[in-house]
Write a protein that holds these residues in place. Structure first.
Motif, PDB file in Angstrom:
ATOM      1  N   VAL A 113      -8.974  71.002  -8.907  1.00  0.00           N
ATOM      2  CA  VAL A 113      -7.602  71.512  -8.796  1.00  0.00           C
ATOM      3  C   VAL A 113      -6.675  70.433  -8.238  1.00  0.00           C
ATOM      4  CG1 VAL A 113      -6.112  73.165  -7.599  1.00  0.00           C
ATOM      5  CG2 VAL A 113      -8.289  73.927  -8.565  1.00  0.00           C
ATOM      6  N   ALA A 114      -7.136  69.750  -7.188  1.00  0.00           N
ATOM      7  CA  ALA A 114      -6.298  68.738  -6.542  1.00  0.00           C
ATOM      8  C   ALA A 114      -5.970  67.593  -7.494  1.00  0.00           C
ATOM      9  CB  ALA A 114      -6.994  68.205  -5.292  1.00  0.00           C
ATOM     10  N   PHE A 115      -6.961  67.117  -8.237  1.00  0.00           N
ATOM     11  CA  PHE A 115      -6.724  65.959  -9.100  1.00  0.00           C
ATOM     12  C   PHE A 115      -6.002  66.328 -10.391  1.00  0.00           C
ATOM     13  CE2 PHE A 115      -9.899  63.937  -6.363  1.00  0.00           C
ATOM     14  CZ  PHE A 115      -9.249  62.732  -6.118  1.00  0.00           C
ATOM     15  N   VAL A 116      -6.303  67.496 -10.952  1.00  0.00           N
ATOM     16  CA  VAL A 116      -5.557  67.924 -12.136  1.00  0.00           C
ATOM     17  C   VAL A 116      -4.090  68.150 -11.767  1.00  0.00           C
ATOM     18  CG1 VAL A 116      -5.301  69.768 -13.854  1.00  0.00           C
ATOM     19  CG2 VAL A 116      -7.574  68.902 -13.291  1.00  0.00           C
ATOM     20  N   GLY A 117      -3.844  68.631 -10.553  1.00  0.00           N
ATOM     21  CA  GLY A 117      -2.479  68.828 -10.067  1.00  0.00           C
ATOM     22  C   GLY A 117      -1.834  67.577  -9.528  1.00  0.00           C
ATOM     23  N   ARG A 118      -2.507  66.433  -9.692  1.00  0.00           N
ATOM     24  CA  ARG A 118      -1.968  65.126  -9.302  1.00  0.00           C
ATOM     25  C   ARG A 118      -1.676  65.033  -7.799  1.00  0.00           C
ATOM     26  NH1 ARG A 118      -4.328  62.860 -12.725  1.00  0.00           N
ATOM     27  NH2 ARG A 118      -3.418  61.907 -14.565  1.00  0.00           N
ATOM     28  N   LEU A 119      -2.439  65.786  -6.998  1.00  0.00           N
ATOM     29  CA  LEU A 119      -2.275  65.777  -5.540  1.00  0.00           C
ATOM     30  C   LEU A 119      -0.840  66.126  -5.136  1.00  0.00           C
ATOM     31  CD1 LEU A 119      -4.365  62.591  -4.592  1.00  0.00           C
ATOM     32  CD2 LEU A 119      -5.144  64.945  -4.906  1.00  0.00           C
ATOM     33  N   HIS A 120      -0.131  66.808  -6.006  1.00  0.00           N
ATOM     34  CA  HIS A 120       1.243  67.236  -5.724  1.00  0.00           C
ATOM     35  C   HIS A 120       1.226  68.738  -5.475  1.00  0.00           C
ATOM     36  CE1 HIS A 120       5.513  68.118  -6.222  1.00  0.00           C
ATOM     37  NE2 HIS A 120       5.743  66.813  -6.087  1.00  0.00           N
ATOM     38  N   PRO A 121       1.906  69.210  -4.449  1.00  0.00           N
ATOM     39  CA  PRO A 121       1.853  70.646  -4.123  1.00  0.00           C
ATOM     40  C   PRO A 121       2.197  71.556  -5.293  1.00  0.00           C
ATOM     41  CG  PRO A 121       2.926  69.433  -2.361  1.00  0.00           C
ATOM     42  CD  PRO A 121       2.708  68.453  -3.469  1.00  0.00           C
ATOM     43  N   VAL A 122       3.245  71.229  -6.035  1.00  0.00           N
ATOM     44  CA  VAL A 122       3.642  72.080  -7.159  1.00  0.00           C
ATOM     45  C   VAL A 122       2.643  71.960  -8.307  1.00  0.00           C
ATOM     46  CG1 VAL A 122       5.450  72.563  -8.847  1.00  0.00           C
ATOM     47  CG2 VAL A 122       6.074  71.932  -6.509  1.00  0.00           C
TER      48      VAL A 122
END
Length: 356
Positions: free
Chosen positions: A286-295
């Motif tokens: 989840v963190a890496f697919v989301g590019r470590l960006h909160p949104v």
């Protein structure tokens, strides 16, 4: 011939397009896998991408799965941006569930409703204790946080097994390895009747806002990220690398512990051996697919939740194996790592020397 050439700088386009391409490749490979197993590929994709969102109840279940994934991923993002590799969020999730259960089991029907706050704080304390061990061993003895955090997952699972098979086992539970059902006053309030979505969803969304402010609007967040990207520059600027290490691990451990507390004091309502659901490992994706960006992690948490629910539906309705959920998660991560090559490299068509 095609050849990869280094880009002069990171591609902003492919930074965000890479996860979309990875998802498309995952879908294509998944369809081929369904066909190889003798299943209708369209029906299989329907289980993963339509059934989890086709009704209000289905959306509620999707949010139930997405809440712990998002909360854990928010904490892990702080670690990964700080170049601290906490791979053991699953163990911190389990310890959070254990500590929260310990407080919940002390309640009785006359307890104040405020005990819910104590349950959640106990969960955070459990997760922070477990990640604090990782920080201590890394800080004092230079032990690898990857190995230590991962090994502590199995220790946490053994502690859980000891408790539910031993002193916390419900004597009226027909010999099942589980605690008694928690009192109603200890359970996290639900957002609406007829749905299992709890106040944990609001806490997760609040965490998105808090992390965005911390990372991009505060000096402490800037120092945290500089310490991960350029340790020498951070030391030159007067930022403490030890503080960054402890902050990253305690924040991520507290987030994972909170997710564990919300799980046992929410949808489950008791402590069982099945609390470790793999959320701590899936949250890394989840963190890496989301590019470590909160949104970005909001959307990736929803996507991984669809994989969880789709895997369960595919198992019960079309006879696919239980492991299909992990297969899809692994495919997504593998495709993402491959597609991320385009962030730093570009494909160029180069003629061979001597070609006319």
């Amino acid at each position: 011939m095609l050849r990869f050439e280094p880009r002069p700088q990171r591609s902003r386009l492919w930074t965000w397009a890479s996860p979309l391409l990875a998802l498309a490749l995952t879908v294509l490979v998944g369809m081929a896998l369904f066909a190889a197993l003798g299943k209708d590929p369209v029906r299989g994709l329907q289980m993963f991408f339509w059934e989890p969102v086709k009704s209000t109840y289905a959306l509620g279940e999707l949010m139930v799965k997405a809440t712990p994934l998002l909360i854990i991923a928010l904490g892990l993002a702080v670690c990964f941006r700080s170049n601290v590799w906490n791979i053991g969020a699953e163990g911190q999730f389990v310890m959070g569930a254990i500590f929260a259960s310990g407080v919940a089991l002390m309640a009785d029907p006359q307890s104040s409703r405020l005990i819910v706050l104590a349950v959640l704080l106990a969960g955070m304390a459990g997760g922070m204790l477990w990640s604090g061990l990782v920080a201590l061993l890394r800080d004092r003895f230079h032990a690898s946080e990857i190995l230590v955090s991962l090994m502590l997952v199995y220790v946490a699972q053994m502690v859980l097994g000891y408790l539910v098979y031993g002193p916390w086992k419900d004597p009226a539970g027909y010999n099942f390895p589980q605690t008694k059902t928690f009192e109603a006053v200890t359970l996290v309030p639900r957002l609406m009747s007829g749905s299992r979505v709890s106040m944990g969803l609001l806490l997760a969304l609040a965490g998105v806002g808090l992390l965005w402010v911390f990372l991009f609007k505060t000096r402490a967040g800037f120092a945290q990220q500089v310490g991960g990207l350029a340790p020498d520059a951070a030391r030159y600027a007067g930022f403490s690398s030890r503080k960054a290490l402890w902050t990253a691990l305690l924040v991520s451990g507290g987030a994972a512990g909170l997710a564990g507390a919300l799980e046992v004091a929410g949808p489950i309502g008791q402590l069982t051996p099945y609390v470790p659901a793999g959320y701590g490992f899936a949250a890394i994706i989840v963190a890496f697919v989301g590019r470590l960006h909160p949104v970005g992690m909001v959307f990736s948490a929803i996507l991984l939740s669809m994989f969880y629910i789709g895997g369960e539906l595919a198992q019960s309705r079309i006879g696919l194996p239980k492991s299909i959920t992990g297969v899809f998660q692994g495919l997504l991560l593998f495709c993402l790592l491959a597609c991320d090559t385009l962030v730093m490299y570009r494909l160029r068509w180069v003629r061979k020397q001597g070609a006319q």
